[in-house]
Design a protein around this motif. Structure first.
Motif, PDB file in Angstrom:
ATOM      1  N   MET A   1      59.905  37.796  11.399  1.00 15.17           N
ATOM      2  CA  MET A   1      59.837  37.751  12.707  1.00 15.17           C
ATOM      3  C   MET A   1      61.190  37.674  13.473  1.00 15.17           C
ATOM      4  SD  MET A   1      56.509  35.381  13.768  1.00 15.17           S
ATOM      5  CE  MET A   1      57.365  33.790  12.662  1.00 15.17           C
ATOM      6  N   ASP A  32      58.156  36.002  18.066  1.00 11.25           N
ATOM      7  CA  ASP A  32      57.191  35.155  17.572  1.00 11.25           C
ATOM      8  C   ASP A  32      55.708  35.653  17.403  1.00 11.25           C
ATOM      9  OD1 ASP A  32      55.731  32.653  16.469  1.00 11.25           O
ATOM     10  OD2 ASP A  32      56.024  31.439  18.190  1.00 11.25           O
ATOM     11  N   LEU A  33      55.313  36.044  16.412  1.00 11.62           N
ATOM     12  CA  LEU A  33      53.868  36.968  16.118  1.00 11.62           C
ATOM     13  C   LEU A  33      52.870  35.679  16.267  1.00 11.62           C
ATOM     14  CD1 LEU A  33      54.960  39.257  13.318  1.00 11.62           C
ATOM     15  CD2 LEU A  33      54.646  39.760  15.990  1.00 11.62           C
TER      16      LEU A  33
END
Length: 148
Positions: A77, A87-88
């Motif tokens: 990330m 931020d996945l």
């Protein structure tokens, strides 16, 4: 050794036992793989810190695998989103809109938005802010998402 000596009636039993062992091995591997998939899903659901009730039921190797997965995901990330990273885990489901209306539940002070403007977050004030900027404050209980 008796099968090598010439007792051909034991060969079928040896083959049957070998097939049973291979089946048990496949079942165990499928079980372990399913547990790893569930542990991976816990990272996306709970974040980087697991609750003690869940961690209590995990083996030491599973906790170690979770920590390695957590570090690997964090490294990825950071590498994807430029300086701040991406931020996945923020939105599991895609948002319907990029901006949301929020109400401030307690005094928080100044809050800076991407374009450089600062907003004063006072109790009971309502604002229209970018979703990704205020998600953390919603989790902390400073802001509340107003559904119209």
């Amino acid at each position: 050794s008796e099968a090598k000596a010439g007792r051909s009636d034991l060969i079928f039993l040896i083959r049957f036992r070998h097939c049973c062992l291979l089946r048990n091995q496949r079942c165990l591997l499928a079980y372990l793989y399913d547990r790893l998939l569930r542990i991976r899903a816990l990272r996306w659901e709970y974040g980087s810190v697991l609750p003690n009730t869940i961690q209590f039921h995990m083996a030491a190797e599973e906790v170690e695998w979770f920590n390695r997965y957590k570090k690997s995901l964090a490294t990825y990330m950071r590498s994807v989103g430029g300086e701040e990273g991406l931020d996945l885990t923020q939105d599991i489901k895609p948002p319907k809109s990029l901006y949301i209306e929020v109400r401030c539940l307690r005094d928080h002070g100044e809050f800076e938005v991407d374009d450089g403007t600062t907003i004063l977050l006072k109790k009971n004030s309502q604002h229209f802010l970018p979703r990704w900027k205020c998600e953390q404050l919603i989790r902390q209980g400073v802001l509340e998402h107003v559904l119209s």
